[in-house]
Write an enzyme that holds these catalytic residues in place. Structure first.
Site, PDB file in Angstrom:
ATOM      1  N   CYS A 170     -10.022  23.203   9.909  1.00 45.46           N
ATOM      2  CA  CYS A 170      -9.575  24.594   9.777  1.00 45.46           C
ATOM      3  C   CYS A 170     -10.154  25.125   8.471  1.00 45.46           C
ATOM      4  O   CYS A 170      -9.450  25.246   7.472  1.00 45.46           O
ATOM      5  CB  CYS A 170      -8.050  24.678   9.775  1.00 45.46           C
ATOM      6  SG  CYS A 170      -7.253  23.818  11.150  1.00 45.46           S
ATOM      7  N   ALA A 172     -12.038  28.009   7.284  1.00 44.08           N
ATOM      8  CA  ALA A 172     -12.141  29.337   6.661  1.00 44.08           C
ATOM      9  C   ALA A 172     -11.015  29.536   5.638  1.00 44.08           C
ATOM     10  O   ALA A 172      -9.905  29.043   5.839  1.00 44.08           O
ATOM     11  CB  ALA A 172     -12.071  30.418   7.743  1.00 44.08           C
ATOM     12  N   PRO A 173     -11.295  30.229   4.520  1.00 43.97           N
ATOM     13  CA  PRO A 173     -12.532  30.965   4.202  1.00 43.97           C
ATOM     14  C   PRO A 173     -13.664  30.116   3.643  1.00 43.97           C
ATOM     15  O   PRO A 173     -14.753  30.617   3.439  1.00 43.97           O
ATOM     16  CB  PRO A 173     -12.058  31.977   3.167  1.00 43.97           C
ATOM     17  CG  PRO A 173     -10.932  31.292   2.476  1.00 43.97           C
ATOM     18  CD  PRO A 173     -10.233  30.485   3.511  1.00 43.97           C
ATOM     19  N   GLY A 174     -13.415  28.827   3.333  1.00 48.23           N
ATOM     20  CA  GLY A 174     -14.538  27.955   3.016  1.00 48.23           C
ATOM     21  C   GLY A 174     -14.622  27.395   1.616  1.00 48.23           C
ATOM     22  O   GLY A 174     -15.595  26.722   1.290  1.00 48.23           O
ATOM     23  N   SER A 175     -13.632  27.615   0.761  1.00 45.06           N
ATOM     24  CA  SER A 175     -13.726  27.098  -0.608  1.00 45.06           C
ATOM     25  C   SER A 175     -13.688  25.576  -0.626  1.00 45.06           C
ATOM     26  O   SER A 175     -14.436  24.932  -1.380  1.00 45.06           O
ATOM     27  CB  SER A 175     -12.593  27.665  -1.474  1.00 45.06           C
ATOM     28  OG  SER A 175     -11.324  27.352  -0.923  1.00 45.06           O
ATOM     29  N   LYS A 176     -12.848  24.971   0.216  1.00 40.43           N
ATOM     30  CA  LYS A 176     -12.788  23.504   0.285  1.00 40.43           C
ATOM     31  C   LYS A 176     -14.042  22.954   0.957  1.00 40.43           C
ATOM     32  O   LYS A 176     -14.541  21.892   0.581  1.00 40.43           O
ATOM     33  CB  LYS A 176     -11.529  23.050   1.036  1.00 40.43           C
ATOM     34  CG  LYS A 176     -10.219  23.450   0.379  1.00 40.43           C
ATOM     35  CD  LYS A 176      -9.034  22.896   1.171  1.00 40.43           C
ATOM     36  CE  LYS A 176      -7.719  23.479   0.709  1.00 40.43           C
ATOM     37  NZ  LYS A 176      -7.592  24.916   1.050  1.00 40.43           N
ATOM     38  N   CYS A 308      -0.217  24.822   2.371  1.00 38.10           N
ATOM     39  CA  CYS A 308       0.234  25.533   1.168  1.00 38.10           C
ATOM     40  C   CYS A 308       1.671  25.995   1.395  1.00 38.10           C
ATOM     41  O   CYS A 308       2.028  27.142   1.136  1.00 38.10           O
ATOM     42  CB  CYS A 308      -0.689  26.698   0.827  1.00 38.10           C
ATOM     43  SG  CYS A 308      -1.022  27.827   2.193  1.00 38.10           S
TER      44      CYS A 308
END
Length: 693
Positions: A170, A172-176, A308
């Site tokens: 899962c 998005a948004p893609g920072s990880k 989170c």
């Protein structure tokens, strides 16, 4: 002129945004039901409750990472410390003293930092213009990632190596996802690793946000796909001997959709809207996604489950249900020695399930009109043996962060409901001679004709006794259907006889070892505009799984069509992929000096006469077209700390130019400590006219 075309020349109406803002009352950062529920769950020590609530009511401080897979990281860190952070010390905003920026103690090599400022402060305060400009420019060029502190934790616990096959379910948004790609490349300067990162999201539009995030990292080892995470297809690959086998992943990140009450410090509306219903509605989806994740995980592999949210119904309940169902084939990893400086709370083994504020102990006590509850929301009978204390719960007052939950899971054996798991169970109960005739290879071959979601991987509903069993949350096997909001362009890989290749190979002196079959374009007919490169693992997946896997994007651009007159080759090099293909090129390379770097990056189309004498001579010896300017500081000064740079450029009739994006130009100038020499931060063209960057 009609009514629509009539031009209004009257005075513009002025709007006083400051006064208008006063009409909107601040959201009250208080929710009685929230406090009552989490006091009952006991996730926060009683002595820390007031501090917990007080921290949640404060704005979230800004944090960012320096991307770690480039050799540029340490140089950028040095620039930060010497040029930007020193300016902040001693300043004040609205009478409040600004604390000195501090590195996040548990993040390796001081590559992550926390400021005592909110993102709003940095953006709006005039005294912080330089810092804001730096963060924006470096983020756009992929050298800085503005990411929440707790969001950095899951990738660090995954222990990603260059050869790993990594799935972000899962994403998005893609920072990880970006963090995972960095880790894959951590030991690389040229070329590419053999592993890859597959980033998935069920939302087609959010996938395109990830494209922008991932493309800044210029990696040939990533792919973005668009699927329901709970129904990720089983992908069949071909081995060296021609045998088919299912793709399984070494590392999986399962950062599931959640109620998000751990983000109260930045999403203020949750204070007003919070209720238990969000967690109850999402529990089944979270269960299905984690279940599919452990099915796709390789034996010996590691999976991170994270949310989170503070809620045990979304956290420990989901993890405990999967652990119980797996019968010892997966287990929680002890994390106390991981990131030892990170302050954390252990997971809990007992939690309360409430209906209308009243605790209920079994599904039988749930009112008939209430359909959101499942047996998996309660602790299983063997909960004390599941080691849930090994989970991590981040509380906001411990690290001045948001709230977060992480569980590190390792797969130790085949799942009992899988074909290989069933085969192993049958083998232990059969006679010795029958057991010898069964092999793992024969089991794998049978999987070739299975549907994307193996029926053997799905619990049989008839085996379940409870009406609200796990079987209700596992969808039946069915043929996958794409929800094609947008029709994707094809991925057309090159063959050995591709028409345009001989001229490219000859012009750039590409060696025969270059993996031509891993290069592709996005069209079948017409002129090929851009050429992209992926590593062998991504190439195999895209080729073999066409029609079964919806790929949105992958790879890095290495050549672009120029069609310049008087040039032998129709394609110029792309700065994006130069570090990947540089080892395969033998021609069109020009050594330059430090002063040449300054000229190329601060002037647009400078005359060749402005370059160093030897550089000018080397340039004039080449035919017009794309070139690589190579700056190796060790050739001029053995003690130099400057970086080796590859700058893609163009040799014209009487001038040269660089094809480095504007944001990257300032990045390079910063790293080489040349930025103070650039007056007013502008780039000038050959005629001396300023071009604002």
């Amino acid at each position: 002129m009609g009514k629509r075309g009539k031009k209004h020349n009257g005075p513009k109406r002025q709007r006083n945004w400051c006064k208008q803002k006063e009409h909107y009352p601040d959201i009250e950062k208080k929710n009685i039901e929230f406090e009552k529920y989490y006091k009952a769950q006991g996730i926060v020590p009683v002595s820390e409750w007031e501090q917990f609530i007080a921290t949640l009511q404060k704005p979230l401080p800004a944090t960012f990472r320096i991307t770690g897979f480039r050799s540029h990281a340490k140089h950028l860190l040095k620039f930060l410390k010497s040029h930007l952070f020193t300016d902040l010390v001693g300043d004040a905003i609205d009478g409040v003293q600004i604390d000195k920026p501090k590195p996040i103690s548990w993040y390796p090599d001081e590559l992550a930092w926390q400021l005592s400022l909110t993102r709003s402060n940095i953006r709006k305060v005039p005294g912080l213009e330089n810092l804001h400009k730096f963060l924006v420019e470096e983020t756009e060029s992929g050298n800085i990632s503005r990411q929440e502190l707790v969001s950095m934790i899951p990738p660090l616990l995954m222990d990603v190596k260059p050869h790993h096959r990594v799935l972000d379910m899962c994403a998005a948004p893609g920072s990880k996802t970006a963090q995972l790609i960095e880790m894959l490349h951590a030991e690389q300067t040229e070329g590419w690793p053999e592993g890859f990162v597959m980033a998935n999201d069920s939302d087609n539009k959010r996938c395109y946000i990830m494209v922008h995030q991932a493309k800044r990292l210029n990696s040939p080892c990533f792919m973005i796909v668009n699927h329901d995470a709970s129904l990720m297809p089983t992908l069949m690959l071909t081995g060296k001997e021609g045998n088919k086998y299912p793709l399984q992943f070494d590392r999986i990140l399962c950062d599931v959709p959640c109620s998000g009450d751990g983000t109260l410090r930045k999403n203020y509306m949750i204070w007003k809207k919070w209720n238990l219903g969000s967690a109850l509605n999402l529990h089944s989806l979270q269960y299905r996604i984690l279940l599919r994740g452990v099915e796709l995980l390789k034996v010996g592999g590691r999976l991170i489950y994270s949310t989170c949210s503070f809620n045990p119904v979304e956290n420990e309940a989901v993890v405990a249900a999967i652990l119980h169902k797996s019968q010892g084939s997966i287990e929680l990893v002890e994390t106390s020695a991981m990131l030892p400086e990170l302050r954390r709370m252990p997971g809990i083994s007992s939690w309360k399930v409430l209906v209308d504020g009243k605790e209920i102990h079994t599904l039988d006590e749930v009112p008939e009109n209430e359909t959101r509850y499942r047996t998996t929301m309660w602790p299983p009978e063997n909960v004390d043996k599941l080691n849930l204390q090994r989970c991590i719960r981040m509380l906001p007052h411990h690290e001045d962060s948001g709230g977060f939950f992480v569980a590190v899971i390792e797969k130790t054996d085949h799942l009992p409901w899988s074909k290989l798991g069933k085969a192993k169970k049958e083998e232990t109960h059969s006679q010795a001679e029958d057991a010898d005739n069964k092999s793992e290879t024969s089991q794998i071959k049978k999987m070739e004709t299975d549907c994307s979601r193996d029926k053997a991987d799905i619990p049989d509903k008839k085996r379940e006794v409870d009406n609200h069993s796990e079987a209700e949350m596992v969808p039946k096997c069915k043929k996958m259907k794409y929800q094609n909001v947008y029709k994707e362009d094809p991925f057309v890989f090159f063959k050995d006889d591709v028409e345009i290749w001989p001229s490219i190979q000859s012009f750039y002196g590409v060696i025969n070892e270059f993996p031509l079959n891993q290069m592709f374009t996005r069209c079948y007919v017409g002129k090929k505009r851009n050429l992209y490169m992926v590593n062998s693992a991504v190439c195999q997946i895209v080729k073999l799984c066409e029609g079964k896997l919806k790929v949105i994007n992958c790879g890095v651009k290495v050549w672009s069509r120029s069609d310049a007159k008087g040039v032998e080759c129709d394609f110029r090099l792309a700065q994006d992929g130069i570090y990947c293909i540089y080892p395969y090129l033998t021609c069109r390379k020009v050594d330059i000096t430090r002063d040449d770097v300054r000229v190329l990056l601060t002037e647009e189309n400078p005359f060749s006469s402005k370059l160093f004498k030897d550089t000018k001579t080397a340039i004039e010896a080449l035919a017009q077209g794309s070139v690589i300017f190579v700056y190796d500081p060790k050739k001029f000064n053995k003690d130099s700390q400057d970086l080796v740079l590859y700058i893609v450029g163009w040799r014209g009739k009487a001038s040269v130019r660089s094809f480095v994006p504007k944001g990257d130009r300032f990045h390079i100038l910063r790293l080489c400590d040349m930025l103070p020499d650039v007056t007013d931060n502008v780039i000038v063209n050959a005629a001396g006219k300023s071009l604002d960057v």
